[in-house]
Design a protein around this motif. Structure first.
Motif, PDB file in Angstrom:
ATOM      1  N   TYR A  96       0.812  -1.214   0.000  1.00  0.00           N
ATOM      2  CA  TYR A  96       0.000   0.000   0.000  1.00  0.00           C
ATOM      3  C   TYR A  96       0.846   1.264   0.000  1.00  0.00           C
ATOM      4  O   TYR A  96       0.304   2.365  -0.118  1.00  0.00           O
ATOM      5  N   SER A  97       2.153   1.135   0.179  1.00  0.00           N
ATOM      6  CA  SER A  97       3.007   2.322   0.259  1.00  0.00           C
ATOM      7  C   SER A  97       4.436   1.955  -0.135  1.00  0.00           C
ATOM      8  O   SER A  97       4.789   0.771  -0.257  1.00  0.00           O
ATOM      9  N   ASN A  98       5.260   2.956  -0.318  1.00  0.00           N
ATOM     10  CA  ASN A  98       6.661   2.732  -0.677  1.00  0.00           C
ATOM     11  C   ASN A  98       7.422   2.001   0.425  1.00  0.00           C
ATOM     12  O   ASN A  98       8.237   1.119   0.152  1.00  0.00           O
ATOM     13  N   VAL A  99       7.156   2.381   1.674  1.00  0.00           N
ATOM     14  CA  VAL A  99       7.884   1.736   2.764  1.00  0.00           C
ATOM     15  C   VAL A  99       7.470   0.262   2.893  1.00  0.00           C
ATOM     16  O   VAL A  99       8.288  -0.604   3.217  1.00  0.00           O
ATOM     17  N   GLU A 100       6.197  -0.024   2.612  1.00  0.00           N
ATOM     18  CA  GLU A 100       5.758  -1.425   2.644  1.00  0.00           C
ATOM     19  C   GLU A 100       6.396  -2.202   1.500  1.00  0.00           C
ATOM     20  O   GLU A 100       6.812  -3.355   1.664  1.00  0.00           O
ATOM     21  N   ARG A 101       6.510  -1.568   0.359  1.00  0.00           N
ATOM     22  CA  ARG A 101       7.189  -2.199  -0.782  1.00  0.00           C
ATOM     23  C   ARG A 101       8.656  -2.479  -0.434  1.00  0.00           C
ATOM     24  O   ARG A 101       9.199  -3.538  -0.782  1.00  0.00           O
ATOM     25  N   SER A 102       9.288  -1.556   0.254  1.00  0.00           N
ATOM     26  CA  SER A 102      10.679  -1.755   0.684  1.00  0.00           C
ATOM     27  C   SER A 102      10.795  -2.957   1.625  1.00  0.00           C
ATOM     28  O   SER A 102      11.765  -3.707   1.576  1.00  0.00           O
ATOM     29  N   LEU A 103       9.781  -3.110   2.482  1.00  0.00           N
ATOM     30  CA  LEU A 103       9.772  -4.258   3.397  1.00  0.00           C
ATOM     31  C   LEU A 103       9.635  -5.561   2.605  1.00  0.00           C
ATOM     32  O   LEU A 103      10.318  -6.557   2.909  1.00  0.00           O
ATOM     33  N   PHE A 104       8.791  -5.577   1.604  1.00  0.00           N
ATOM     34  CA  PHE A 104       8.658  -6.754   0.726  1.00  0.00           C
ATOM     35  C   PHE A 104      10.010  -7.117   0.114  1.00  0.00           C
ATOM     36  O   PHE A 104      10.429  -8.279   0.126  1.00  0.00           O
ATOM     37  N   LEU A 105      10.660  -6.108  -0.458  1.00  0.00           N
ATOM     38  CA  LEU A 105      11.934  -6.341  -1.139  1.00  0.00           C
ATOM     39  C   LEU A 105      12.996  -6.843  -0.171  1.00  0.00           C
ATOM     40  O   LEU A 105      13.793  -7.728  -0.508  1.00  0.00           O
TER      41      LEU A 105
END
Length: 587
Positions: free
Chosen positions: A499-508
């Motif tokens: 839902y957000s850039n920081v969540e995407r960073s956590l995925f990566l």
């Protein structure tokens, strides 16, 4: 489960191959400019010389095809021919869900497991563990855990120093103190007591006294050498005393190593290889590997290409006595015969580098170690105080390991006093786990070969790149999950697209776990796992501060976040376990 970066690389490699270029040029790396893209391919620059084309021409050919790939959200060219790639959230989310439902978090076990012996610990009997034993123990334990996690058959051996002059010193000192004990009466034919004539505390006082005396008194030294010789020749009373020394010491060492959460599969020592020495020496002589030099029996291990002097390997002294080197070679003989290992790893002080180079060369030259057996020496640096010198007590002496553990445990306990909800008993157990995390992480986060400064204040801090900080992150997630359970929240086992850039960073960051574990195993580098769990903890905390997980009103989003943080906790706990670090339920 294939690594995410390899899945992406395969897609790009296919395109390079389709245009007639070597697949290797399609290899993907993590972007060194995460503000611009997630991944990058620099293959066009490398291929330009071989194919006599401009890098940007090659990159443009590949780019047009990559734009058609559904897994990629955005691809572009930067500079002279770098290909920048961002992947689709859907593609990334599918990978994270696969990881979430995988028992080993995406880490496949090796298809052809090897038998690996890790020689670490190296404590001497009759002596307490001190800070000099710390690095071997915790580095070796982590390497063992990482190797087992990869699916290998791993055997951890403490390899005790239980044979040699130090035993003779203890026996001769015991004789000076208690000459009437039956162990010193060669005519005694009865049964010896099953109980040792000393406690561990007495034994740990006897050795330094005997050692100090032998260094200043030539008569005492000769008595020690004679006792050592008679023990090794099988004198009945001395053998029984040696067994007492070994039993009392091992019981204490198991407790000491256990306090570090370090455990061995084998509790063997130098003495276990003695039965192989005579046969090994005969083999070396019969096959003309040995020669004599100044009365010594040696094996020449120097090579023409050597750029530094490699002394010959000494098999026997002029009086026929074996040495430390003899014992190490015989131990390889023993391990080959009893365990048929594919690899033996020695985790020892780097100052023993030359010794192990001689041992390994001799083992290979004499074919005691076959061509397929890999012998590896991992030499670690020194743990120093703030003065840059090896860590000591305030009085300048060698610090006992149990004292060091207590010091850092107390430092952590003082910080825990701020949490009034934790009672004294619970605080003590939490302080033990958090203190060990400070001690172990502070050590393992450094490259093994490097010296480092032991800084209690920094290591025990709950902020920054420390063990306690990472444990606090795990405890924070556990607290959220307990509250979610208490409110009876129902949700499916699915993680939605970020839902957000920081969540995407956590995925990566999560997606890199299998890659990091494999690299840590390959490089024998627990510090890579330390770097990873710290980065993951930091990324999670940014996500946590940006989102009100428990208060989130969107049920679907909340459910996804609960699954995401649960996965994060599992990865952090698994990474910490590979470092030999336990996690508490709360702090």
């Amino acid at each position: 489960m294939k690594m995410l970066i390899k899945k992406i690389s395969n897609i790009v490699e296919d395109q390079f191959e389709q245009f007639g270029y070597d697949r290797e040029y399609g290899t993907i790396t993590i972007s060194n400019r995460p503000d611009l893209c997630q991944f990058q391919c620099n293959g066009a620059l490398s291929a330009a010389k071989q194919y006599k084309k401009a890098p940007v021409q090659i990159a443009n050919e590949i780019l047009e095809e990559l734009k058609k790939i559904e897994a990629f959200q955005d691809v572009s060219i930067a500079g002279p021919g770098f290909i920048n790639i961002n992947i689709e959230d859907r593609f990334l989310t599918e990978y994270i869900n696969e990881m979430y439902n995988n028992k080993k978090l995406g880490c496949d076990e090796v298809p052809n497991p090897k038998t690996i012996i890790i020689d670490y610990g190296g404590a001497n009997v009759a002596k307490p563990l001190h800070v000099g034993h710390l690095r071997s123990a915790i580095i070796g334990e982590s390497l063992k855990r990482i190797s087992k996690f990869m699916g290998h058959n791993v055997i951890g051996d403490v390899h005790l120093g239980d044979w040699g002059l130090q035993i003779g010193m203890v026996i001769s000192e015991l004789r000076r103190r208690n000459p009437d004990l039956p162990y010193f009466d060669e005519s005694f034919q009865g049964d010896y007591s099953k109980e040792a004539p000393f406690t561990i505390d007495e034994l740990e006082e006897i050795y330094p006294t005997a050692s100090k005396l032998a260094k200043t008194d030539s008569v005492a030294m000769e008595e020690s050498k004679k006792a050592t010789s008679e023990l090794q020749k099988g004198r009945r009373g001395y053998v029984e005393l040696w067994k007492h020394i070994l039993n009392v010491s091992v019981a204490d060492l198991k407790k000491g190593y256990g306090n570090l959460n370090v455990h061995f599969d084998l509790w063997k020592g130098e003495s276990d290889s003695q039965k192989y020495v005579d046969g090994m020496v005969k083999y070396l002589k019969d096959n003309n590997y040995t020669s004599e030099s100044e009365g010594l029996l040696i094996v020449d291990v120097a090579k023409e290409a050597d750029t530094h002097i490699i002394p010959p390997f000494i098999v026997l002294k002029s009086d026929g006595a074996s040495l430390y080197s003899t014992t190490d070679l015989a131990t390889i003989w023993e391990r080959v015969e009893e365990y048929a290992p594919d690899q033996i790893i020695y985790v020892v002080d780097k100052r023993q580098d030359l010794h192990f180079e001689q041992v390994f060369r001799c083992a290979k030259k004499t074919k005691i170690a076959g061509e397929a057996l890999k012998l590896e020496f991992i030499g670690f640096g020194t743990m120093n105080g703030k003065d840059g010198k090896p860590f000591k007590t305030r009085e300048g002496g060698v610090m006992r390991l149990q004292d060091l553990i207590q010091i850092i445990k107390d430092a952590v306990k003082d910080k825990l006093q701020e949490n009034k909800s934790i009672d004294f008993v619970e605080a003590d157990e939490i302080a033990r786990k958090v203190g060990l995390s400070a001690l172990k992480y502070g050590d393992l986060s450094n490259q093994a070969t490097k010296d480092y400064v032991f800084d209690i204040e920094r290591f025990s801090s709950f902020e920054g790149n420390t063990g306690p900080y990472i444990l606090y992150t795990v405890v924070r997630i556990k607290s959220i999950l307990r509250r979610i359970t208490e409110e009876g929240f129902q949700y499916s086992n699915k993680i939605n697209t970020p839902y957000s850039n920081v969540e995407r960073s956590l995925f990566l960051k999560l997606s890199k776990f299998n890659e990091v574990v494999e690299l840590s195993f390959k490089d024998k580098a627990p510090n890579k796992i330390c770097d990873y769990v710290y980065d993951l903890a930091s990324t999670f905390n940014r996500f946590y501060h940006d989102n009100k997980i428990i208060a989130e009103e969107n049920i679907d989003k909340k459910a996804s976040w609960i699954n995401l943080i649960s996965l994060t906790m599992r990865v952090l706990e698994t990474g910490l376990d590979l470092l030999g670090i336990e996690t508490p339920e709360r702090m």
